[in-house]
Design a protein around this motif. Structure first.
Motif, PDB file in Angstrom:
ATOM      1  N   ARG A  12      -6.200   4.448   2.873  1.00 31.85           N
ATOM      2  CA  ARG A  12      -5.269   3.331   2.736  1.00 31.85           C
ATOM      3  C   ARG A  12      -5.437   2.680   1.372  1.00 31.85           C
ATOM      4  N   ALA A  13      -4.349   2.269   0.818  1.00 29.92           N
ATOM      5  CA  ALA A  13      -4.370   1.470  -0.402  1.00 29.92           C
ATOM      6  C   ALA A  13      -3.584   0.199  -0.128  1.00 29.92           C
ATOM      7  N   ALA A  14      -4.271  -0.927  -0.134  1.00 31.08           N
ATOM      8  CA  ALA A  14      -3.620  -2.206   0.139  1.00 31.08           C
ATOM      9  C   ALA A  14      -3.401  -2.961  -1.162  1.00 31.08           C
ATOM     10  N   ASP A  15      -2.257  -3.521  -1.318  1.00 28.28           N
ATOM     11  CA  ASP A  15      -1.865  -4.087  -2.603  1.00 28.28           C
ATOM     12  C   ASP A  15      -1.446  -5.536  -2.494  1.00 28.28           C
ATOM     13  N   ARG A  16      -1.762  -6.288  -3.491  1.00 29.66           N
ATOM     14  CA  ARG A  16      -1.664  -7.743  -3.399  1.00 29.66           C
ATOM     15  C   ARG A  16      -0.911  -8.354  -4.572  1.00 29.66           C
ATOM     16  N   THR A  68       7.408   0.528  -6.508  1.00 27.55           N
ATOM     17  CA  THR A  68       7.116   1.493  -7.577  1.00 27.55           C
ATOM     18  C   THR A  68       5.619   1.781  -7.605  1.00 27.55           C
ATOM     19  N   HIS A  69       4.808   0.742  -7.455  1.00 27.82           N
ATOM     20  CA  HIS A  69       3.359   0.935  -7.369  1.00 27.82           C
ATOM     21  C   HIS A  69       3.003   1.805  -6.161  1.00 27.82           C
ATOM     22  N   GLU A  70       3.584   1.482  -5.007  1.00 28.25           N
ATOM     23  CA  GLU A  70       3.285   2.264  -3.789  1.00 28.25           C
ATOM     24  C   GLU A  70       3.716   3.721  -3.977  1.00 28.25           C
ATOM     25  N   GLY A 118       3.653   5.313  -6.649  1.00 27.67           N
ATOM     26  CA  GLY A 118       2.593   5.937  -7.437  1.00 27.67           C
ATOM     27  C   GLY A 118       1.522   6.536  -6.543  1.00 27.67           C
ATOM     28  N   HIS A 119       1.121   5.791  -5.507  1.00 31.07           N
ATOM     29  CA  HIS A 119       0.146   6.345  -4.549  1.00 31.07           C
ATOM     30  C   HIS A 119       0.703   7.593  -3.869  1.00 31.07           C
ATOM     31  N   VAL A 120       1.956   7.518  -3.453  1.00 29.89           N
ATOM     32  CA  VAL A 120       2.573   8.647  -2.743  1.00 29.89           C
ATOM     33  C   VAL A 120       2.468   9.928  -3.569  1.00 29.89           C
ATOM     34  N   ASN A 179      -4.173   6.702  -8.104  1.00 30.62           N
ATOM     35  CA  ASN A 179      -5.075   5.723  -7.517  1.00 30.62           C
ATOM     36  C   ASN A 179      -5.068   4.465  -8.379  1.00 30.62           C
ATOM     37  N   HIS A 180      -5.786   3.450  -7.925  1.00 31.28           N
ATOM     38  CA  HIS A 180      -5.834   2.195  -8.667  1.00 31.28           C
ATOM     39  C   HIS A 180      -6.652   2.312  -9.945  1.00 31.28           C
ATOM     40  N   VAL A 181      -6.295   1.482 -10.914  1.00 32.57           N
ATOM     41  CA  VAL A 181      -7.163   1.178 -12.047  1.00 32.57           C
ATOM     42  C   VAL A 181      -7.623  -0.273 -11.865  1.00 32.57           C
TER      43      VAL A 181
HETATM   44 ZN   LIG Z   1      -2.110   0.217  -4.576  1.00 31.49          ZN
END
Ligand SMILES: [Zn+2]
Length: 206
Positions: free
Chosen positions: A4-8, A157-159, A161-163, A167-169
């Motif tokens: 999971r990648a949770a974004d804020r 757009t960020h999500e 990127g995960h698809v 990954n995060h920086v």
């Molecule tokens: Zn993310």
């Protein structure tokens, strides 16, 4: 188990360089090996948002990644593609694979804008679902954005990127890249435009 990648949504971009001068990227260790075909659970759209406008925003957001939308002067050499299959009654499910890539709204922890979960096998992303919080008053355009609303296009757009395997920086040093985990703020669409590191990461895979 899925990842999971949770974004804020948050404020400061720290000491980060401008997005076209920041080469940082990280990969999740898997990529799409064919067209990412996804469906939208339109019935989950919060009241007050137009479902077809939301669907168009989601499509545009995937296109920002597959079409290498950037203002760093880089041509689109990214071969990744996505295809919108239409609406579905299936909910995004981060607990189990069901063979369908689904984007939809749902309840997430306070402060979390969206979560993308994905399953990887042998370097291939075999499924990716995306859940978008119902707790925010999403903005579908900058001209209609008010107050502390996050922009849906920037977030998705960020999500996306995960698809596609990004990954995060780190936020503190790379906060202006699309793949930093926090938006730059409300009523801004910076993340809808890929930075240099975002481009280099995608180009390394596709
Ligand atoms: Zn993310």
């Amino acid at each position: 188990m899925p990842t999971r990648a949770a974004d804020r949504l948050a404020g400061g971009v720290g000491i980060s360089p401008p997005p076209c001068q920041d080469k940082a990227f990280n990969l999740i260790g898997g990529k799409q090996t064919s067209t990412y075909k996804w469906s939208f659970r339109a019935s989950s759209t919060p009241a007050g948002l137009n479902k077809s406008t939301v669907a168009n925003t989601l499509k545009k957001s995937f296109g920002n990644v597959t079409g290498a939308h950037n203002d760093c002067g880089r041509a689109d050499k990214i071969s990744a593609t996505s295809q919108y299959l239409g609406t579905t009654s299936t909910a995004p499910n981060c607990n189990a694979m069901d063979g369908k890539n689904v984007v939809g709204f749902g309840s997430l922890d306070p402060g979390v804008l969206a979560v993308t979960c994905y399953w990887i096998g042998n370097g291939k992303i075999v499924e990716a679902d995306m859940k978008i919080t119902t707790k925010e008053s999403w903005a579908l355009s900058l001209s209609t954005c008010r107050g502390d609303s996050p922009m849906l296009e920037a977030t998705i757009t960020h999500e996306a990127g995960h698809v596609f395997g990004m990954n995060h920086v780190g936020e503190a040093k790379h906060g202006r890249l699309t793949m930093s985990p926090y938006l730059d703020g409300p009523c801004e669409n910076n993340e809808a435009t890929l930075g240099l590191g975002d481009m280099l990461g995608l180009e390394s895979m596709y």
